[in-house]
Design a protein around this motif. Sequence first.
Motif, mmCIF file in Angstrom:
data_model
loop_
_atom_site.group_PDB
_atom_site.id
_atom_site.type_symbol
_atom_site.label_atom_id
_atom_site.label_comp_id
_atom_site.label_asym_id
_atom_site.label_seq_id
_atom_site.Cartn_x
_atom_site.Cartn_y
_atom_site.Cartn_z
ATOM 1 N N GLU A 53 62.082 53.331 45.409
ATOM 2 C CA GLU A 53 61.451 53.549 44.100
ATOM 3 C C GLU A 53 60.774 54.905 44.034
ATOM 4 N N LYS A 54 60.701 55.452 42.810
ATOM 5 C CA LYS A 54 60.062 56.761 42.619
ATOM 6 C C LYS A 54 58.600 56.523 42.283
ATOM 7 N N VAL A 55 57.718 57.264 42.987
ATOM 8 C CA VAL A 55 56.275 57.007 42.871
ATOM 9 C C VAL A 55 55.491 58.308 42.758
ATOM 10 N N LEU A 56 54.202 58.177 42.414
ATOM 11 C CA LEU A 56 53.262 59.303 42.456
ATOM 12 C C LEU A 56 52.292 59.035 43.593
ATOM 13 N N VAL A 57 52.028 60.095 44.384
ATOM 14 C CA VAL A 57 51.160 59.947 45.547
ATOM 15 C C VAL A 57 49.992 60.916 45.421
ATOM 16 N N VAL A 58 48.788 60.411 45.650
ATOM 17 C CA VAL A 58 47.586 61.257 45.650
ATOM 18 C C VAL A 58 47.181 61.480 47.104
ATOM 19 N N ASN A 59 46.871 62.745 47.456
ATOM 20 C CA ASN A 59 46.481 63.056 48.833
ATOM 21 C C ASN A 59 45.058 63.599 48.849
ATOM 22 N N GLY A 60 44.477 63.578 50.049
ATOM 23 C CA GLY A 60 43.135 64.118 50.189
ATOM 24 C C GLY A 60 42.078 63.063 49.921
ATOM 25 N N SER A 61 40.841 63.506 49.736
ATOM 26 C CA SER A 61 39.772 62.514 49.642
ATOM 27 C C SER A 61 39.822 61.745 48.321
ATOM 28 N N SER A 62 40.563 62.262 47.336
ATOM 29 C CA SER A 62 40.679 61.484 46.096
ATOM 30 C C SER A 62 41.444 60.192 46.330
ATOM 31 N N ALA A 63 42.154 60.137 47.468
ATOM 32 C CA ALA A 63 42.940 58.930 47.735
ATOM 33 C C ALA A 63 42.017 57.731 47.958
ATOM 34 N N ARG A 64 40.733 57.997 48.168
ATOM 35 C CA ARG A 64 39.823 56.857 48.406
ATOM 36 C C ARG A 64 39.180 56.377 47.106
ATOM 37 N N MET A 65 39.669 56.922 45.964
ATOM 38 C CA MET A 65 39.020 56.571 44.691
ATOM 39 C C MET A 65 39.675 55.345 44.047
ATOM 40 N N THR A 66 40.120 54.397 44.851
ATOM 41 C CA THR A 66 40.637 53.158 44.256
ATOM 42 C C THR A 66 39.867 51.999 44.886
ATOM 43 N N ASP A 67 39.860 50.825 44.205
ATOM 44 C CA ASP A 67 39.104 49.696 44.763
ATOM 45 C C ASP A 67 39.649 49.325 46.148
ATOM 46 N N TYR A 68 40.936 49.547 46.296
ATOM 47 C CA TYR A 68 41.663 49.079 47.472
ATOM 48 C C TYR A 68 41.428 49.976 48.683
ATOM 49 N N THR A 69 41.107 51.286 48.412
ATOM 50 C CA THR A 69 41.004 52.213 49.561
ATOM 51 C C THR A 69 39.618 52.835 49.669
ATOM 52 N N ARG A 70 38.639 52.321 48.839
ATOM 53 C CA ARG A 70 37.289 52.928 48.900
ATOM 54 C C ARG A 70 36.711 52.772 50.293
ATOM 55 N N ASP A 71 36.159 53.875 50.816
ATOM 56 C CA ASP A 71 35.502 53.903 52.130
ATOM 57 C C ASP A 71 36.423 53.462 53.258
ATOM 58 N N LYS A 72 37.715 53.660 53.057
ATOM 59 C CA LYS A 72 38.657 53.323 54.151
ATOM 60 C C LYS A 72 39.211 54.642 54.708
#
Lengths: 89, 91
Positions: A53-72
Amino acid sequence: MILGKVIGSVVCTLKDKSLEGKKLLLVKAVDLDDNLLEPFVIAVDTIGVGIGEKVLVVNGSSARMTDYTRDKSVDSVIVAKVDSINIRE
Amino acid sequence: MYYGKVIGNIVSTIKCRGLEGKKLLVVRPIDMETKTLSEKFIIAVDTTSSGIGDFIGYEDGKEASWAFDPEEVPTDATIIAIIDKINILGK
């Protein structure tokens, strides 16, 4: 964000505690003509996409700005599944 | 801030909650000196309701998500300005 295609998944039994239960997918960057490019990332999947599947990927510290990846310990996250791309150059 | 041109948009129905209702645009960076469009492109979240063909300024990295503070938006590229004109000394 980069435009990418999921080309595989990564299985790790021994990993950082904050990554437990997270799906790790192998994503290669693609160009606008759908050709695979060199760069690839291992991204945490937060929306449930499959291989190919074709997706969009965010890299860097902004990647932690989701409920699922906060502080991970995550620096690359899949944030969207691409339905279509309209280009007018 | 980087200088670029909007060349397209992305339609995505399945995405992170933070991106819901946000426009996703395809941007080609522009070299300020030679004014040539780069081969590369990125996808950026729009905050200026710019459209295809507009010349824009965008931020990348962590600052890109600050444009939405306090809302949590997972983005590492955000369009924060529509650029009308650039004056470069001696040009």
